[in-house]
Design a protein around this motif. Structure first.
Motif, mmCIF file in Angstrom:
data_model
loop_
_atom_site.group_PDB
_atom_site.id
_atom_site.type_symbol
_atom_site.label_atom_id
_atom_site.label_comp_id
_atom_site.label_asym_id
_atom_site.label_seq_id
_atom_site.Cartn_x
_atom_site.Cartn_y
_atom_site.Cartn_z
ATOM 1 N N GLN A 42 42.750 33.609 0.858
ATOM 2 C CA GLN A 42 43.577 34.136 -0.482
ATOM 3 C C GLN A 42 44.721 35.050 -0.499
ATOM 4 O OE1 GLN A 42 41.358 35.760 -3.808
ATOM 5 N NE2 GLN A 42 40.427 33.640 -4.195
ATOM 6 N N GLY A 87 51.756 33.280 1.758
ATOM 7 C CA GLY A 87 52.796 31.877 2.117
ATOM 8 C C GLY A 87 53.539 31.873 0.780
ATOM 9 N N ILE A 88 53.160 32.182 -0.450
ATOM 10 C CA ILE A 88 53.746 31.771 -1.654
ATOM 11 C C ILE A 88 55.019 32.827 -1.821
ATOM 12 C CG2 ILE A 88 53.707 32.055 -4.281
ATOM 13 C CD1 ILE A 88 50.800 31.055 -4.024
ATOM 14 N N VAL A 89 54.735 34.016 -1.294
ATOM 15 C CA VAL A 89 55.690 35.086 -1.490
ATOM 16 C C VAL A 89 56.789 34.912 -0.371
ATOM 17 C CG1 VAL A 89 56.162 37.524 -0.993
ATOM 18 C CG2 VAL A 89 54.535 36.846 -2.362
ATOM 19 N N VAL A 149 57.695 31.721 1.019
ATOM 20 C CA VAL A 149 58.381 30.788 0.462
ATOM 21 C C VAL A 149 59.403 31.213 -0.492
ATOM 22 C CG1 VAL A 149 58.500 28.388 -0.499
ATOM 23 C CG2 VAL A 149 56.696 28.973 1.296
ATOM 24 N N CYS A 150 58.790 31.906 -1.448
ATOM 25 C CA CYS A 150 59.896 32.456 -2.628
ATOM 26 C C CYS A 150 61.089 33.200 -2.189
ATOM 27 C CB CYS A 150 58.833 33.428 -3.316
ATOM 28 S SG CYS A 150 59.676 34.217 -4.740
ATOM 29 N N TRP A 200 62.297 32.990 0.749
ATOM 30 C CA TRP A 200 63.243 32.128 1.622
ATOM 31 C C TRP A 200 64.154 31.458 0.520
ATOM 32 C CZ3 TRP A 200 61.762 26.477 2.537
ATOM 33 C CH2 TRP A 200 63.006 25.819 3.422
ATOM 34 N N SER A 201 63.588 30.834 -0.472
ATOM 35 C CA SER A 201 64.034 29.948 -1.669
ATOM 36 C C SER A 201 65.255 30.921 -2.201
ATOM 37 C CB SER A 201 63.182 29.267 -2.543
ATOM 38 O OG SER A 201 62.415 28.825 -1.809
ATOM 39 N N VAL A 202 64.791 32.051 -2.541
ATOM 40 C CA VAL A 202 65.691 33.126 -3.039
ATOM 41 C C VAL A 202 67.169 33.260 -2.167
ATOM 42 C CG1 VAL A 202 66.212 35.675 -3.714
ATOM 43 C CG2 VAL A 202 64.160 34.161 -4.502
#
Lengths: 295, 277
Positions: B29, B35-37, B39-40, B42-44
């Motif tokens: 988990q 991973g979610i954070v 990618v977030c 990186w996208s930001v």
């Protein structure tokens, strides 16, 4: 009741066989009246909108002709160019950020907008309902145009438009999920002297966790579907290429772009279905399972 | 410790396994969240820091001023809004009805228990459902504007095509879940195939289908309000014109008109759903 018994006794008296029909007399009359009203409305609408029905019949031939002549060999090379592939990545990122921001904002709004758990039924409940309904009723393309007008071209207005869209989309589903929780644990936690936040943390969250995860994945999927076209009105991503080629009448490239959009959306749908299935399998069955959520 | 010593070897091992599995779950988990954070972030970085032209946006006051231009309402537009509102409403209704007509064969193909052929028509039906939903309504509208020209007709067709996926999927699921006893009973009275369908299957799926149509109609009002952006009629066309005249107060009026229409639709669908169930 008297009606039915009267009919029965009448039937018994003359002893003849009556024609059976699904609806009895006054009911059937209402049904025929409703049907007639619907037909009249359709006829009037067709007249009002000035629809040429002959064109509708020619349509199938024309669509085939248009597709065969203008769109047929899709320019596959175009969608394999690095520039275009980069825009695909941009679309995915926009959908990701839009869905994430939207979900982060939708979660507290859903709490306020659920009738059973809202901290204040007089003030916050109607306000949150209004915000969710407002962002739902304005279409994502209109949000895109508004943000592009205010902030200029680029991916940021796209992300903001998707955020607004996700607030409306996810907020409603998340709130419905809260409204369906078992109130027993809520009462128990409340009785132990917990405040509103603690009640949500320990009584509501464990109940909606799995369903919310499913909704989050689904929201991302739907946001991606919208992200493929927000570029059409000036936000970044694949839609921008679509717009440019539509305007330049590069129909074979348009065909290739449309095919790539369909392929990507189908892939994202499969991924989301797989992820939701895994989440649902990991825990107890949820409301989302077995129910098709509206797109 | 005393408790532990008396434990049999098997139970201790099982406990150990449970602890390990729990640790493994936690680690997984944690990795997922990291991973979610990541990618977030990186996208930001790509979208908000590098991809945005901050000089063009200017200062906060500039942004507020451009928002302010939308808030000066243009009340003089009201008389021009009535007709497009009626048009949008009719487009949504006709589109939903046409979508229903298209949905029936698709649902028939895509319901596994009544499909004419499991090898050919069932996958075809399922594919059509997915195809209809995965193409955005704007794209459908573009296709139909190219095929039948400008006006309300391409809008109606686009809405119909976009609605097929949802209506036929729910209808197919309803057909798959019907109770077979009434069907057999009707057949036992000597009814032909059409009568079996009319008296045995349709009454069972009708409430579900009607509820779905009302729901879809509600969404379709929202969709038909944007069809004008790509050349079909309705409120979208008024929106498009106001936008191109830079009459931002008028744009807000159009959005308010869409809201009025949608609230009207919600009220009607609320009572319609009550009447159906």
């Amino acid at each position: 009741m008297t009606m039915i018994s009267f009919a029965r006794s009448a039937q018994a008296r003359d002893g003849s066989r009556r024609q059976w029909s699904r609806f009895r007399y006054p009911d059937s009359l209402f049904r025929y009246a409703a049907l007639l009203g619907a037909v009249l409305f359709i006829g009037y609408s067709i007249e009002f909108l000035g629809i040429d029905l002959a064109r509708l019949l020619q349509m199938f031939g024309r669509i085939g002709e248009v597709l065969a002549n203008r769109y047929y060999p899709p320019d596959v090379g175009y969608v394999l160019q690095p520039d275009y592939l980069h825009s695909v990545l941009e679309s995915i990122q926009m959908a990701y950020l839009g869905a994430l921001f939207g979900l982060l904002l939708a979660a507290p709004l859903a709490w306020f907008a659920s009738y059973n758990m809202t901290p204040s039924r007089r003030v916050l409940y109607p306000m949150a309902r209004f915000v969710i309904m407002g962002s739902r009723s304005v279409h994502e393309m209109i949000w895109t145009i508004l943000f592009v007008t205010i902030l200029g071209f680029g991916m940021l207005p796209g992300v903001l438009a998707l955020t607004m869209f996700c607030i409306g989309f996810a907020g409603k589903l998340l709130a419905e999920e809260i409204e369906a929780v078992d109130m027993g644990p809520v009462d128990a936690i409340r009785a132990s002297g917990a405040n509103a936040v603690q009640t949500v943390m320990y009584a509501v969250w464990p109940q909606v966790k799995v369903a919310w995860t499913g909704i989050a994945i689904y929201t991302w999927d739907v946001a991606f579907r919208a992200a493929t076209v927000v570029g059409f009105f000036g936000a970044g991503g694949m839609g921008w290429y679509l717009k440019r080629n539509v305007q330049q009448l590069e129909n074979e490239r348009v065909a290739a772009i449309l095919l790539s959009i369909v392929a990507l959306v189908i892939v994202s749908e499969l991924v989301s279905a797989w992820a939701r299935h895994r989440v649902a399998k990991a825990r107890r069955p949820t409301a989302l399972q077995g129910r098709t959520v509206a797109d | 410790m005393g408790e532990r010593r008396t434990m049999t070897g098997g139970r201790a091992q099982a406990l150990q396994q449970m602890v390990e599995r729990h640790r493994w779950d936690l680690a997984r988990q944690l990795a997922l969240f990291a991973g979610i954070v990541a990618v977030c972030l990186w996208s930001v970085h790509v979208i908000i820091i590098e991809g945005t032209d901050w000089a063009r946006i200017g200062s906060l006051t500039g942004v507020l001023r451009s928002i302010g231009r939308f808030l000066v309402l243009d009340w003089s537009l009201i008389p021009q809004l009535a007709l497009p509102m009626v048009e949008t409403f009719m487009m949504a209704t006709l589109g939903t009805l046409l979508g229903l007509c298209f949905s029936l064969p698709v649902a028939w193909f895509g319901a596994i228990n009544v499909t004419p052929s499991k090898a050919v028509f069932y996958p075809l039906g399922r594919f059509l459902m997915t195809l209809s939903r995965s193409i955005h309504e704007i794209v459908w509208a573009l296709i139909f504007v190219a095929a039948v020209g400008l006006g309300a007709l391409p809008g109606i067709l686009a809405i119909a095509m976009r609605s097929v996926g949802f209506i036929s999927k729910i209808t197919a699921e309803a057909i798959e879940n019907i109770d077979h006893k009434p069907v057999e009973a009707i057949r036992a009275t000597g009814a032909n195939n059409f009568q079996v369908m009319y008296y045995g299957i349709i009454p069972q799926i009708l409430p579900v289908v009607l509820g779905t149509i009302i729901f879809e109609w509600d969404i379709n009002i929202r969709r038909s309000a944007i069809m004008g952006l790509v050349g079909a009629g309705g409120l979208g066309l008024t929106f498009f014109r106001q936008m191109h005249m830079f009459n931002y107060g008028g744009v807000t009026m159009v959005i308010l008109a869409i809201l009025v229409l949608i609230i009207l639709g919600e009220v009607i669908s609320h009572y319609a759903r009550k009447a159906v169930t």
